[in-house]
Enzyme design. Structure first.
Site, mmCIF file in Angstrom:
data_model
loop_
_atom_site.group_PDB
_atom_site.id
_atom_site.type_symbol
_atom_site.label_atom_id
_atom_site.label_comp_id
_atom_site.label_asym_id
_atom_site.label_seq_id
_atom_site.Cartn_x
_atom_site.Cartn_y
_atom_site.Cartn_z
ATOM 1 N N LYS A 126 18.540 -9.357 9.679
ATOM 2 C CA LYS A 126 17.792 -8.100 9.656
ATOM 3 C C LYS A 126 18.365 -7.134 8.640
ATOM 4 C CE LYS A 126 18.539 -4.390 11.500
ATOM 5 N NZ LYS A 126 18.982 -3.283 12.375
ATOM 6 N N ASP B 284 13.508 -5.398 13.573
ATOM 7 C CA ASP B 284 14.385 -4.752 14.538
ATOM 8 C C ASP B 284 13.660 -4.694 15.879
ATOM 9 O OD1 ASP B 284 12.478 -2.766 14.295
ATOM 10 O OD2 ASP B 284 13.906 -1.156 13.902
#
Length: 218
Positions: free
Chosen positions: A121, A139
């Site tokens: 991420k 996220d």
């Protein structure tokens, strides 16, 4: 409804309601962005923005942070989540940037994920926000919102699956903006515990709203 139509409706809605979509983290360099994103893991951007001014003043570059003791970094970030781990990550990350990348944040995804404290991420955020390369960082907000609306199927229950689905259906030229749209929608409207469906213009196409049949309350 066909998947393409759902995506078009959602992307058009976000484009109209969130015309300015960008990171809410405060930073002035790629290094500072990387630090802020590492700190933001399971922590709010608001809290990170409270911490980073003093941190960046003390250690504005990778070279400065690489020379700091972990305890010094910890003292400046102790109010964020998991400060022990993050202070170690930041120290080791800065040292690797200096030793292997001349103190500069690399653009390559494969090089980014080698840095301590940098997972998929975070690497995608840097790739997208710092360098403008098409990417879809997933996220908690992106994960929740995309599955609630129905942009990705419920069986798609891992971040990498959600990332692949969104990347497949969202045009590359707006992928970065769409990432911010989903985050901001999740942060301020489609919140985790009690989504503000009465403020959302996507209820007619939202799988979550249809399933729960939530009443619109003012």
């Amino acid at each position: 409804m066909e998947k393409e139509e759902l995506y078009n409706i959602c992307l058009d809605y976000f484009n109209k309601t969130i015309p300015i979509a960008q990171s809410e983290l405060n930073y002035s360099s790629n290094f500072q962005l990387l630090v802020a994103v590492i700190l933001s893991a399971q922590c709010t951007d608001k809290r990170v923005n409270i911490v980073t001014p003093a941190l960046f003043k003390a250690y504005p570059t990778a070279s400065h942070m690489a020379q700091a003791d972990v305890s010094q970094i910890f003292s400046l970030i102790k109010s964020v989540t998991y400060p022990n781990s993050k202070s170690k990550y930041l120290s080791e990350m800065a040292k690797m940037l200096v030793s292997e990348f001349q103190g500069e944040v690399p653009e390559s995804f494969d090089q980014l994920v080698k840095l301590p404290g940098v997972g998929r991420k975070t690497a995608n955020v840097i790739t997208a926000v710092a360098f403008g390369n098409p990417a879809m960082p997933v996220d908690t907000h992106v994960f929740r919102v995309s599955r609630r609306i129905g942009l990705v199927p419920q069986k798609c229950n891992t971040p990498i699956c959600v990332e692949n689905e969104l990347t497949k259906h969202i045009p590359a030229n707006i992928l970065i903006k769409a990432h911010h749209w989903l985050i901001l929608h999740g942060r301020y409207t489609c919140v985790a515990r009690k989504p503000l469906c009465h403020k959302c213009g996507l209820t007619e196409v939202c799988s979550f709203f249809k399933k729960k049949q939530l009443p619109l309350q003012e």
